[in-house]
Design an enzyme around this catalytic site. Structure first.
Site, short mmCIF file in Angstrom:
data_model
loop_
_atom_site.label_atom_id
_atom_site.label_comp_id
_atom_site.label_asym_id
_atom_site.label_seq_id
_atom_site.Cartn_x
_atom_site.Cartn_y
_atom_site.Cartn_z
N HIS A 1 0.56 -6.25 -2.57
CA HIS A 1 1.42 -5.28 -1.88
C HIS A 1 2.58 -5.99 -1.16
CE1 HIS A 1 2.05 -1.48 0.49
NE2 HIS A 1 2.52 -2.36 1.40
N GLU A 2 2.26 -7.07 -0.38
CA GLU A 2 3.30 -7.78 0.37
C GLU A 2 4.25 -8.51 -0.58
OE1 GLU A 2 3.79 -7.25 3.42
OE2 GLU A 2 1.92 -6.15 3.75
N HIS B 1 6.83 -6.16 -1.78
CA HIS B 1 7.91 -6.04 -0.79
C HIS B 1 8.92 -7.16 -0.98
CE1 HIS B 1 6.66 -2.62 1.43
NE2 HIS B 1 5.57 -3.16 2.01
N HIS C 1 7.74 1.19 0.14
CA HIS C 1 6.54 1.99 -0.07
C HIS C 1 6.86 3.17 -0.99
CE1 HIS C 1 5.28 0.20 3.98
NE2 HIS C 1 4.53 -0.37 3.05
N TYR D 1 0.75 4.36 0.59
CA TYR D 1 -0.18 4.39 1.72
C TYR D 1 -1.41 5.20 1.34
CZ TYR D 1 2.81 2.42 5.44
OH TYR D 1 3.55 1.60 6.26
#
Length: 710
Positions: free
Chosen positions: A36-37, A40, A46, A93
């Site tokens: 996930h990071e 980014h 998101h 999320y």
């Protein structure tokens, strides 16, 4: 990768070394947080921050922990890449993340039948997004097909494989740069739209088939945003078919893997389910007016953008975009074959978006042709004029208004027209008032009495001069001349009339007195000398009917027979004075010049002998003269500069005093002497030689000298 207190990363490359921070808790169970990071760091926001997220999810801000609301904002810099919304994306999320009560309250809910269930690995759509964003081809990359609204999409897999739809969207994400026609912003304010449950409809048509055909129309999928051109985007995979699950069709025979069936002529597909008919589009374009698309068993006609399929499903009818809200044109819409153009009315210019109309500011160029004031209006302009002017017939020029032509411009007296205005002025004797219109009278009498000698009377716009009693106005109408009352009947006086400035007075001759009427005269019986000496300056002598005045010695009676003027005795024979005569009131005195003394008769002058007193101040010789004296000096002296003292004369300075040899000056004289061997001659000036004996004697004094005579 660094260890920190929170799991975080910058969005996209920032330049130089770039940290991705993780905590032990982030990596405790799997690699999902790490992935996930890193997503980014690759530039991805998101999933619920996509600009079209409101078409798919609801954000329940009331359930979010205070201070974390911004984590749920739409990011204006995010993108969609025309791929479907992914409820299972590793970038999504969880439904209750940052909830005030995760057990009972969700922060995100879905608007479709799909559940929010973020994966712990990259989903097919995550992988596709990476490949699209970085323009790369990946071995496991799912396939994607996009078609514009009102067109047909056919997706298929190689023999032995079947379709598996990963995601689908029918709608529009405006900031993706889609090649489909742009939306008309004047028709709707919808920017991002998507039809709910599009994937359900597409999966129902395509999953498990070798090939499927989809029509991207609102009739099939519904219309999430009317008047907006939309597109259909489908993401799918081709998976190996389960040959045992489905029997071969249309005479197909089972075959060895990876093929399931061997198909007879005229059919194809994993299970021979697709008829391979003639390509109708190859002949006369299948009869289609514009676009012909061959299908497995038939063909379909469609139209280019700007046209719509006619009722016969073959011809194309031009869409008159101008018929609906003028095609979005602000002013003039002109329909063309397959399109339309916008134009503007006179006074406007087509804007950069080719739809709106910008007002032309005619005043910006040569003031619109206006002579004075140009005012821009929407689509035009108007000319006007400054105060004092009126717009001319050509509606451009300005003509001067002659304000004086109407009620004299409001001026009380004189109106003078000027270019664009007028001025008021006043006649002589008036001054312009503070309102610059009225005229106030000038009170000429207030300044130097208007120039009048005596009486000034102000009038409206002027003034008049007049005179006091006893005066008459002069020819200049300002001065006042005295009236000589005595010139007419002696002013009414019985005897003497005396004119005065502005009046006159009567008086009487000697021996008469002025009567009570101040004009007639009565005989006088009184002693006039008893009162003020009869007016005489010195001597008053009363007579029977009058009196006479006379003067003391040294005075003589004046012309008025009353006053006495001093007699100047010095004017005749110097008053008898020998030298100086000085007149005094009623007499005179004699005096003498310097060097003389007044004689006993007080008239003659005797010479003073100055030498008799202190030798007249002379150092040596004083000589008296008439009225003065002179000093002189004895022989051997000369008169000094003060003409009194005597300075010694140095005779030796002139010809050696006459001495033959030696001259010695003395006070008042000099003596001659001779050099040794000489003796002064009898004239006391010459020198003669001396005998030797004399010489010797002269040279000795204390010795016996023997004189030798020859």
């Amino acid at each position: 990768m660094t260890t920190g207190t929170v799991c975080r990363s910058f969005i996209g490359r920032i330049g130089g070394e770039q940290e991705v921070t993780l905590t032990p808790r982030c990596t405790m169970f799997d690699a999902s947080v790490t992935i996930h990071e890193m997503m980014h760091a690759l530039g991805f926001f998101h999933e619920q921050s996509r600009p079209d997220r409101d078409n798919y999810v609801n954000i329940l801000t009331g359930n979010i922990i205070a201070g974390f609301e911004r984590n749920f904002d739409i990011e204006t810099n995010s993108f969609t890449l025309d791929t479907p919304y992914d409820y299972t994306s590793i970038m999504h999320y969880q439904r209750n993340l940052f909830s005030t009560d995760p057990a009972t309250l969700d922060t995100i809910t879905t608007k479709t039948t799909q559940a929010i269930n973020p994966a712990n690995v990259l989903t097919d759509l995550d992988a596709l997004d990476i490949c699209l964003y970085y323009e790369c081809t990946c071995p496991d990359q799912p396939l994607r097909s996009i078609v514009c609204q009102d067109n047909m999409m056919t997706i298929s897999c190689p023999a032995g494989q079947v379709l598996s739809v990963v995601g689908a969207v029918f709608g529009r994400i405006e900031d993706t740069g889609s090649t489909c026609p742009s939306p008309n912003a004047l028709l709707t304010n919808v920017k991002n739209c998507a039809q709910e449950n599009t994937i359900d409809s597409v999966k129902a048509s395509c999953d498990g088939a070798s090939q499927c055909t989809l029509m991207a129309t609102t009739a099939v999928f519904g219309d999430p945003c009317p008047t907006i051109y939309k597109y259909l985007s489908v993401v799918y995979r081709c998976n190996a078919a389960n040959c045992a699950a489905t029997a071969c069709m249309n005479g197909g025979v089972a075959a060895a893997a990876p093929l399931c069936c061997t198909c007879p002529a005229g059919f194809t597909g994993t299970f021979c389910e697709i008829a391979t008919a003639v390509n109708e589009c190859a002949t006369s374009n299948g009869g289609c007016a514009q676009v012909c698309t061959d299908t497995a068993a038939s063909f379909t006609c469609s139209c280019n953008p700007g046209f719509m399929l006619a009722a016969n499903a073959m011809d194309c009818t031009d869409i008159d975009e101008c018929a609906t809200s003028k095609g979005g044109c602000a002013q003039v819409c002109t329909n063309t074959a397959g399109s339309f153009t916008c134009s503007c009315n006179t006074g406007f210019t087509l804007a950069a978006d080719m739809m709106a109309c910008d007002d032309n500011n005619e005043c910006a160029t040569s003031s619109g042709g206006c002579a004075q004031v140009c005012t821009n209006t929407v689509g035009s302009f108007t000319c006007s004029c400054n105060t004092g002017f009126t717009l001319a017939a050509d509606m451009l020029a300005c003509d001067d208004i002659d304000e004086c032509a109407t009620s004299s411009g409001g001026c009380a007296q004189v109106c003078t027209n000027t270019v664009g205005s007028f001025t008021c002025s006043c006649n002589t004797g008036f001054i312009l008032a503070a309102d610059m219109l009225a005229c106030d009278d000038i009170d000429e009498c207030a300044t130097s009495s208007g120039g009048c000698a005596q009486v000034c009377t102000n009038t409206a716009g002027s003034f008049t001069c007049s005179c006091n009693t006893g005066f008459i106005l002069a020819a200049d109408m300002m001065g006042c001349n005295d009236i000589d009352e005595c010139a007419t009947s002696s002013g009414g006086c019985a005897q003497v009339c005396t004119n005065t400035a502005g009046s006159f007075m009567c008086s009487c001759n000697v021996g008469f007195v002025l009567a009570a009427d101040m004009m007639t005269c009565d005989v006088s019986a009184v002693n006039e000398c008893a009162t003020s000496n009869g007016g005489c300056a010195q001597v008053c002598t009363d007579t029977a009917a009058s009196f006479t005045c006379s003067c003391n010695p040294g005075f003589m009676l004046a012309a008025n027979a009353m006053d006495c003027n001093d007699k100047n005795e010095c004017a005749i024979s110097n008053g008898g004075c020998a030298q100086v005569c000085t007149n005094t009131a009623g007499s005179f005195t004699c005096s003498c010049n310097t060097g003389f003394t007044l004689a006993a008769d007080m008239m003659g002058c005797n010479d003073n002998n100055e030498c008799a007193i202190s030798n007249g101040g002379c150092a040596q010789v004083c000589t008296n003269t008439t009225g003065s004296f002179t000093c002189s000096c004895n022989t051997g002296f000369k008169l000094a500069a003060d003409m009194l003292a005597c300075d010694d004369v140095n005779e030796c300075t002139t010809a050696n005093g006459g001495c033959a040899q030696i001259c010695t000056n003395t006070v008042g004289t000099f003596v001659c002497s001779c050099n040794t061997g000489f003796a002064l001659a009898a004239d006391l000036r010459s020198c003669v030689g001396m005998p030797i004996a004399h010489i010797v004697r002269a040279q000795t004094s204390c010795f016996n000298v023997k004189i030798i005579s020859h």
